[in-house]
Design an enzyme around this catalytic site. Structure first.
Site, PDB file in Angstrom:
ATOM      1  CE1 TYR A  77       4.694   1.528   1.087  1.00 64.12           C
ATOM      2  CE2 TYR A  77       3.763   3.755   1.098  1.00 64.12           C
ATOM      3  CZ  TYR A  77       4.118   2.601   1.770  1.00 64.12           C
ATOM      4  OH  TYR A  77       3.896   2.497   3.116  1.00 64.12           O
TER       5      TYR A  77
ATOM      6  CD  GLU B  68       3.335  -0.950   3.413  1.00 65.62           C
ATOM      7  OE1 GLU B  68       4.080  -0.052   3.820  1.00 65.62           O
ATOM      8  OE2 GLU B  68       3.574  -2.156   3.571  1.00 65.62           O
TER       9      GLU B  68
END
Ligand code: GDP
Ligand code: MN
Length: 386
Positions: free
Chosen positions: A108, A196
């Site tokens: 992530y 993101e």
């Protein structure tokens, strides 16, 4: 302002961040052709303004172009409900077809604006993929963060520190350093509130790649980017929100039955709290801001009335910059124009309040004026119960 995954990936790609080869499609036939182009085995991804698509059936690996086409037929027009869409879900109108990638590890990585420090913050975790929210609650120590100093910017040693924390080494680690620095450039140059990548992957062949991407532009900076308005997919937005945007009004949909017209975000919050305290449930709130005009109030009123969940209207206005009689005119104008018969309670105070109240009570509308916020909240709740 949000954009789709495929648009976010186009941006990442122009900044040198590797993304899978792909094509966006608007019809099932296009999906089939794109799948052929990718060699048959590919990933079919529903494009909606929300994450969590994987678990909701919006991201699937297929093995033949016909299979891609069948899946597309099923997905187009379907409403996907994910933890991020709310119960009403979002309709699929675009599909991204991408080459399938063999994934070795998922990470992530994001950069977002931290309102607490007024700085960009980089967030990374070696446990990326679909369960990142769980990782954050279950084992927060596995999430690494770095607050970026706007004067020094992000330095390569800091990016390397993050890459090492992710457990990368050798050439992949150096690739990750460049990727992180490029991601920060995206934030700055594109004025992002969020960028993101989840998952960021290392492929079986050992390459870094952004498998998913989400970008939110900072609404306050849209004026600096002429191309942004055209990138917006209005089918993904609440039509009332679009309408409110046109008049520069902030409209937020909620789940109850009382439509709220207020001026100022703080007053809006207080209004919702007090309504709740008296047992009322707000259906939405519409903030007309400080210097709203009579036309703006009328438009706001009409937008609230278009929400079929609204069974009564609560107006809470402090007439500082805006005079109460002007507000009253706006309400009366809008309510008469659309033949509003719903109960209305108005709590207003400030400049020209007596005149405002007189106009309202003599208007012939189903309207009551409250003496204060508590009294007004109690009135609307009672009117709706009766
Ligand atoms: P989200 O659920 O909306 O965040 O959608 P993602 O784009 O992140 O897709 C969900 C998951 O699908 C990812 O976490 C990956 O594990 C998987 N996935 C996406 N693309 C591929 C691919 O090309 N190959 C493989 N093996 N998995 C993929
Ligand atoms: Mn994802």
């Amino acid at each position: 302002m949000n954009i789709h995954e495929y648009q976010a990936k186009e941006i990442l790609s122009t900044f040198g961040i590797p993304v899978p080869r792909g094509r966006v499609a608007l019809t099932a036939d296009q999906v089939e052709r794109a799948a052929k182009e990718m060699g048959g085995r590919c990933v079919v991804k529903a494009q909606i303004y929300a994450g969590g698509r994987g678990k909701a059936g919006g991201v699937k690996l297929v093995h033949h172009p016909e299979q891609a086409q069948d899946l597309a037929k099923e997905l187009f027009g379907k409403t996907l409900v994910t933890p991020q869409t709310g119960p009403e879900g979002l309709k699929v109108r675009r599909i991204l077809v991408e080459e399938a990638v063999d994934i070795a590890r998922e990470f992530y990585l994001s950069i977002t604006l931290d309102r607490g420090t007024s700085r960009y913050i980089l967030i990374a975790s070696a446990e990326g993929g679909m369960e990142i929210e769980e990782v954050a609650t279950r084992s927060p120590e596995k999430i690494h963060t770095l607050t970026i100093d706007p004067f020094t910017g992000l330095r390569s040693f800091q990016a390397r520190h993050i890459a090492l924390q992710l457990g990368l080494s050798g050439s992949v680690c150096e690739d990750c350093v460049s990727l992180i620095l490029n991601l920060y450039r995206v934030c700055l140059e594109k004025d992002c509130a969020l960028v993101e990548i989840n998952p960021l992957v290392v492929t079986r062949a050992g390459w870094l790649m952004a498998m998913d991407a989400k970008i939110t532009f900072d609404d306050n900076a849209i004026f600096r980017h002429r191309e942004y308005p055209d990138m917006m997919d209005y089918s993904q937005l609440d039509p009332l929100e679009i309408n409110a945007g046109k008049y520069d009004l902030a409209y937020i949909k909620l789940t109850g039955t009382i439509g709220c017209l207020v001026n100022g975000a703080g007053l809006a919050m207080a209004t919702l709290d007090v309504l709740k305290e008296f047992g009322g449930e707000p259906a939405n709130f519409l903030d007309v801001g400080g210097g709203a005009t009579r036309e703006k109030v009328a438009e706001a009123f009409k937008i609230i009335l278009q929400d079929s969940d609204v069974k009564g209207i609560f107006v809470n206005i402090f007439g500082g910059i805006m005079r109460c009689d002007v507000i009253a005119h706006g309400i009366i104008e809008a309510a008469s124009e659309v033949n509003c018969t719903l109960p209305i309670v108005v709590r207003m105070d400030g400049s020209q309040v007596e005149e405002g109240k007189r106009l309202l009570t003599e208007s012939g509308l189903n309207v009551q004026c409250g003496d204060n916020l508590g009294d007004a909240a109690a009135r609307i709740v009672k009117m709706l119960a009766g």
